[in-house]
Design a protein around this motif. Structure first.
Motif, PDB file in Angstrom:
ATOM      1  N   ALA A 180       4.617  37.467   7.096  1.00 27.38           N
ATOM      2  CA  ALA A 180       3.174  37.404   6.868  1.00 27.38           C
ATOM      3  C   ALA A 180       2.690  35.955   6.868  1.00 27.38           C
ATOM      4  O   ALA A 180       1.593  35.649   7.362  1.00 27.38           O
ATOM      5  CB  ALA A 180       2.824  38.080   5.542  1.00 27.38           C
ATOM      6  N   LEU A 181       3.498  35.045   6.309  1.00 25.97           N
ATOM      7  CA  LEU A 181       3.111  33.632   6.239  1.00 25.97           C
ATOM      8  C   LEU A 181       2.874  33.050   7.625  1.00 25.97           C
ATOM      9  O   LEU A 181       1.794  32.503   7.912  1.00 25.97           O
ATOM     10  CB  LEU A 181       4.202  32.838   5.517  1.00 25.97           C
ATOM     11  CG  LEU A 181       4.094  31.305   5.595  1.00 25.97           C
ATOM     12  CD1 LEU A 181       2.827  30.814   4.915  1.00 25.97           C
ATOM     13  CD2 LEU A 181       5.325  30.658   4.967  1.00 25.97           C
ATOM     14  N   PHE A 182       3.859  33.184   8.519  1.00 26.87           N
ATOM     15  CA  PHE A 182       3.725  32.518   9.813  1.00 26.87           C
ATOM     16  C   PHE A 182       2.734  33.238  10.736  1.00 26.87           C
ATOM     17  O   PHE A 182       2.118  32.620  11.614  1.00 26.87           O
ATOM     18  CB  PHE A 182       5.098  32.360  10.467  1.00 26.87           C
ATOM     19  CG  PHE A 182       5.936  31.327   9.771  1.00 26.87           C
ATOM     20  CD1 PHE A 182       5.653  29.977   9.911  1.00 26.87           C
ATOM     21  CD2 PHE A 182       6.970  31.699   8.925  1.00 26.87           C
ATOM     22  CE1 PHE A 182       6.396  29.020   9.242  1.00 26.87           C
ATOM     23  CE2 PHE A 182       7.729  30.755   8.253  1.00 26.87           C
ATOM     24  CZ  PHE A 182       7.442  29.400   8.407  1.00 26.87           C
ATOM     25  N   SER A 183       2.548  34.526  10.499  1.00 30.86           N
ATOM     26  CA  SER A 183       1.510  35.246  11.233  1.00 30.86           C
ATOM     27  C   SER A 183       0.121  34.762  10.814  1.00 30.86           C
ATOM     28  O   SER A 183      -0.751  34.487  11.666  1.00 30.86           O
ATOM     29  CB  SER A 183       1.648  36.747  10.978  1.00 30.86           C
ATOM     30  OG  SER A 183       0.566  37.446  11.534  1.00 30.86           O
ATOM     31  N   ALA A 184      -0.106  34.614   9.509  1.00 31.12           N
ATOM     32  CA  ALA A 184      -1.423  34.196   9.011  1.00 31.12           C
ATOM     33  C   ALA A 184      -1.726  32.738   9.344  1.00 31.12           C
ATOM     34  O   ALA A 184      -2.891  32.371   9.548  1.00 31.12           O
ATOM     35  CB  ALA A 184      -1.491  34.414   7.496  1.00 31.12           C
ATOM     36  N   LEU A 185      -0.699  31.901   9.389  1.00 30.18           N
ATOM     37  CA  LEU A 185      -0.927  30.483   9.709  1.00 30.18           C
ATOM     38  C   LEU A 185      -1.574  30.308  11.074  1.00 30.18           C
ATOM     39  O   LEU A 185      -2.295  29.324  11.305  1.00 30.18           O
ATOM     40  CB  LEU A 185       0.397  29.711   9.662  1.00 30.18           C
ATOM     41  CG  LEU A 185       0.903  29.328   8.264  1.00 30.18           C
ATOM     42  CD1 LEU A 185       2.340  28.806   8.330  1.00 30.18           C
ATOM     43  CD2 LEU A 185      -0.010  28.271   7.632  1.00 30.18           C
ATOM     44  N   LYS A 186      -1.350  31.237  11.976  1.00 31.17           N
ATOM     45  CA  LYS A 186      -1.931  31.139  13.316  1.00 31.17           C
ATOM     46  C   LYS A 186      -3.445  31.365  13.296  1.00 31.17           C
ATOM     47  O   LYS A 186      -4.128  31.059  14.275  1.00 31.17           O
ATOM     48  CB  LYS A 186      -1.264  32.145  14.246  1.00 31.17           C
ATOM     49  CG  LYS A 186       0.200  31.828  14.540  1.00 31.17           C
ATOM     50  CD  LYS A 186       0.813  32.887  15.459  1.00 31.17           C
ATOM     51  CE  LYS A 186       2.198  32.483  15.924  1.00 31.17           C
ATOM     52  NZ  LYS A 186       3.156  32.318  14.830  1.00 31.17           N
ATOM     53  N   GLU A 187      -3.985  31.876  12.194  1.00 30.14           N
ATOM     54  CA  GLU A 187      -5.406  32.208  12.140  1.00 30.14           C
ATOM     55  C   GLU A 187      -6.237  31.225  11.315  1.00 30.14           C
ATOM     56  O   GLU A 187      -7.460  31.369  11.266  1.00 30.14           O
ATOM     57  CB  GLU A 187      -5.576  33.620  11.549  1.00 30.14           C
ATOM     58  CG  GLU A 187      -4.958  34.717  12.407  1.00 30.14           C
ATOM     59  CD  GLU A 187      -5.247  36.103  11.862  1.00 30.14           C
ATOM     60  OE1 GLU A 187      -6.306  36.269  11.208  1.00 30.14           O
ATOM     61  OE2 GLU A 187      -4.424  37.019  12.074  1.00 30.14           O
ATOM     62  N   ILE A 188      -5.620  30.262  10.679  1.00 27.37           N
ATOM     63  CA  ILE A 188      -6.419  29.323   9.886  1.00 27.37           C
ATOM     64  C   ILE A 188      -7.012  28.247  10.788  1.00 27.37           C
ATOM     65  O   ILE A 188      -6.507  27.965  11.870  1.00 27.37           O
ATOM     66  CB  ILE A 188      -5.584  28.674   8.749  1.00 27.37           C
ATOM     67  CG1 ILE A 188      -4.463  27.800   9.326  1.00 27.37           C
ATOM     68  CG2 ILE A 188      -5.011  29.747   7.831  1.00 27.37           C
ATOM     69  CD1 ILE A 188      -3.696  27.023   8.257  1.00 27.37           C
ATOM     70  N   SER A 189      -8.105  27.651  10.336  1.00 25.71           N
ATOM     71  CA  SER A 189      -8.776  26.611  11.124  1.00 25.71           C
ATOM     72  C   SER A 189      -8.947  25.354  10.280  1.00 25.71           C
ATOM     73  O   SER A 189      -8.676  25.348   9.079  1.00 25.71           O
ATOM     74  CB  SER A 189     -10.142  27.102  11.601  1.00 25.71           C
ATOM     75  OG  SER A 189     -11.076  27.074  10.520  1.00 25.71           O
ATOM     76  N   ASN A 190      -9.411  24.311  10.936  1.00 23.45           N
ATOM     77  CA  ASN A 190      -9.668  23.049  10.226  1.00 23.45           C
ATOM     78  C   ASN A 190     -11.164  22.804  10.040  1.00 23.45           C
ATOM     79  O   ASN A 190     -11.616  21.652   9.966  1.00 23.45           O
ATOM     80  CB  ASN A 190      -9.021  21.881  10.963  1.00 23.45           C
ATOM     81  CG  ASN A 190      -9.615  21.672  12.348  1.00 23.45           C
ATOM     82  OD1 ASN A 190     -10.314  22.535  12.876  1.00 23.45           O
ATOM     83  ND2 ASN A 190      -9.324  20.518  12.947  1.00 23.45           N
ATOM     84  N   ASP A 191     -11.934  23.868   9.946  1.00 23.11           N
ATOM     85  CA  ASP A 191     -13.388  23.760   9.756  1.00 23.11           C
ATOM     86  C   ASP A 191     -13.699  23.545   8.271  1.00 23.11           C
ATOM     87  O   ASP A 191     -14.081  24.464   7.549  1.00 23.11           O
ATOM     88  CB  ASP A 191     -14.074  25.027  10.280  1.00 23.11           C
ATOM     89  CG  ASP A 191     -15.592  24.926  10.204  1.00 23.11           C
ATOM     90  OD1 ASP A 191     -16.101  23.782  10.062  1.00 23.11           O
ATOM     91  OD2 ASP A 191     -16.260  25.982  10.254  1.00 23.11           O
TER      92      ASP A 191
END
Length: 459
Positions: A180-191
Motif C-alpha cells: 500500500a505504501l509504494f502504491s500510494a506514493l505514486k499518487e502524491i504531488s508537490n503542490d
C-alpha cells in the motif's frame, strides 16, 4: 508472523546544525544519533533495513555498515520522495514497513514494538505514531474526523488557523502495509508551500481509497523529539542522560548528582557503585560493585574492579584492579594495568605500563612503557625515560624494590627484585637483585663561598 522492514530517512543535510559533520552523525551521549535509531529499531527483529542517504554521505554508510542496505536520494525533494528511493529494494516484499527519521534518537525499542503490534492488530494500511503537546508549532497536525478517525496530516506551513490549534502532532514515524505504501506514493504531488513530496500525504491517498488508517499515541512527547539544530541536540542529550542515569539508579547504582553525571549507553555499572558529580563514563566501560568514581573523573573504555576509587582523574583504555586508589589528578593512559591494591597518587601519569599488586606510585611521577612488579615503592618525582626521539623502550622494576625520589630510569633498564635506588640517581645500567644503586655526582661543600658571592654582588 508478518515480515517487518524499516526505512531510515537519513538524507537531510541539516543546514541548521551549521556544521561540516553530516547531520545524523552528530553524537548524543557519544553515539551518533542515527546509531541510536538503528540500535533501538533493530531490537524488534527486522527482516530488512534500508537507509536513505544523500550523495556524498560516505561516512554515514561507513558508520552504519552491514546493519542496513543503502539507497541514495539525489535531490532533497521531501520525505515522500526519500521513501520512494527504497522502492527497488522493497517493492516486491509483503509485510509491514516502518518509516523512521534518522534524527529521532530518543524513541525506544518498546515504542517501536508497540507501534508494530498496534498496526498489525488493527489490520491498518497505515499507522501514525502521534503524540500531544501544548506547543505544537512547527509540527504536522493530525486531523481527525467527527468519529475520531485519522483523516489526514497537514504540515504546519500549510495549516489554517483552526488546524494550527490541534495539539495532536505527527512524530514522523509510521507503519505501512508495504504494498500500500509504494502504491500510494505514486499518487502524491508537490503542490504545497515547500514544493516537496510529503510522506504524510500518503495518509490522505489511503483514506481516499477507503483503506484503514490508524494512529498510535505515545504519551511521552520528549521521546519523539527530532533534532534540527544545536539547541535540540543539547536537549536530546539531556533527556538521554537522565534516561540512562535513571536506569542505573533503579539497578542499585548510587549517582549522587544525576544532573551533572554523564554516562554513555554502553557503560555497565554494578549495584552499590558510587558515582560522584562531574563524572564522565564513556565507551565500553565496566564499573564493578562498591567502586567509587569521582568527583570530576573521566573513565573511557576501562574495567574498574570492586572497591576501587578514582578521584579527580582521567583513565582510558586500561584495566583497574580491585581496591585500587587513583588520584587526585592522576592520568592513566591507554594500555595500562593497575593491579589489585595498588596506588597511583596525585599528579602521576601512567602510560602503557603495569603497576603490580600492592605497588605504589604516590606522587609527581611518570611511568611510561614500564613493567612494575608487586610491592614496589616508586618515590616522588621518578621518571622512566622511555623515548630517545625515535623509539620507545621498556623499564622493568621487579618485585619488592624501592625507588628513591627524583630518580631517572633510562630505558631499556631492569631494576632487580629487592633492590634500592638512591634518591636523585640516574640509572643507565641494570641493577642486580638485592642491590643498592647510587648514580649521582659526589657532593662538594665549599665553606664560606656564599659570603664571597654576596660581597661581590654588593661591590
Amino acid at each position: 508472523m508478518t515480515k517487518r522492514y524499516a526505512v531510515i530517512l537519513a538524507a537531510g543535510q541539516g543546514t541548521r546544525m551549521k556544521s561540516k559533520l553530516y547531520k545524523v552523525l552528530h553524537p548524543v551521549l557519544g553515539r551518533p544519533m542515527v546509531q541510536h535509531v538503528i540500535d533501538q529499531i533493530k531490537a524488534v527483529q527486522l527482516d530488512q533495513m534500508v537507509t536513505v542517504v544523500s550523495r556524498g554521505a560516505d561516512r554515514v554508510v561507513e558508520h552504519i555498515g552491514s546493519d542496513s542496505a543503502f539507497v541514495i536520494q539525489e535531490e532533497q525533494l521531501g520525505t515522500g520522495h526519500a521513501v520512494i528511493q527504497a522502492e527497488d529494494v522493497l517493492k516486491d516484499k509483503e509485510g509491514t514497513t516502518m518509516v523512521v527519521c534518522g534524527d529521532t534518537p530518543l524513541i525506544s525499542t518498546e515504542t517501536y514494538q508497540a507501534l508494530f503490534e498496534h498496526h498489525e492488530k488493527e489490520g491498518a494500511s497505515a499507522t501514525i505514531l502521534t503524540t500531544k503537546t501544548k506547543e505544537p508549532s512547527g509540527y504536522g497536525r493530525v486531523i481527525r474526523s467527527e468519529t475520531n478517525e485519522v483523516e489526514r496530516i497537514v504540515e504546519h506551513k500549510d495549516a489554517n488557523a483552526n488546524e494550527r490549534l490541534v495539539e495532536e502532532i505527527n512524530t514522523g514515524t509510521y507503519c505501512f502495509d508495504n504494498q500500500a505504501l509504494f502504491s500510494a506514493l505514486k499518487e502524491i504531488s508537490n503542490d504545497n508551500v515547500q514544493g516537496e513530496y510529503y510522506l504524510p500525504d500518503v495518509i490522505e491517498v489511503l483514506r481516499g481509497r477507503q483503506e484503514k488508517v490508524s494512529a498510535f499515541i505515545t504519551p511521552d512527547f520528549e521521546e519523539t523529539l527530532g533534532i534540527n539544530d544545536r539547541l535540540s541536540l543539547a536537549q536530546a542529550e539531556k533527556i538521554m542522560k537522565h534516561r540512562i542515569n535513571a536506569k542505573h539508579m533503579r539497578n542499585g547504582v548510587a549517582i549522587i548528582d544525576p544532573d551533572h553525571t554523564y554516562i554513555h549507553p554502553d557503560v555497565v555499572i554494578k549495584p552499590d557503585a558510587v558515582i560522584h558529580p562531574g563524572t564522565i563514563l564513556t565507551g565500553a566501560t565496566t564499573i564493578e560493585s562498591d567502586a567509587e568514581i569521582g568527583p570530576h573523573s573521566e573513565v573511557n573504555n576501562c574495567y574498574v574492579g570492586s572497591d576501587s576509587v578514582i578521584k579527580q582523574s582521567v583513565t582510558a583504555n586500561s584495566k583497574i584492579g580491585e581496591r585500587v586508589k587513583i588520584g587526585p589528578y592522576a592520568h592513566i593512559r591507554p594500555e595500562s594495568a593497575i593491579e589489585n591494591d595498588a596506588k597511583v597518587g596525585n599528579f602521576v601519569e601512567i602510560k602503557k605500563a603495569t603497576i603490580g599488586t600492592g605497588s605504589k606510585v604516590s606522587h609527581l611521577s611518570y611511568m611510561g612503557d614500564a613493567q612494575i612488579g608487586n610491592n614496589v615503592n616508586v618515590g616522588c618525582g621518578t621518571i622512566t625515560v622511555n623515548y630517545d626521539g625515535k623509539h620507545k623502550y621498556l623499564t622493568t622494576i621487579e618485585d619488592d624494590s624501592f625507588i628513591g625520589c627524583n630518580s631517572n630510569l633510562i630505558a631499556p633498564v631492569t631494576i632487580g627484585a629487592d633492590s634500592y635506588v638512591a634518591a636523585g640517581s640516574t640509572i643507565t645500567k641494570d641493577v642486580p637483585a638485592a642491590s643498592l644503586s647510587v648514580a649521582r655526582a659526589r657532593q662538594t661543600n665549599k665553606e664560606g663561598y656564599a659570603t664571597k658571592l654576596k660581597n661581590r654582588q654588593n661591590d
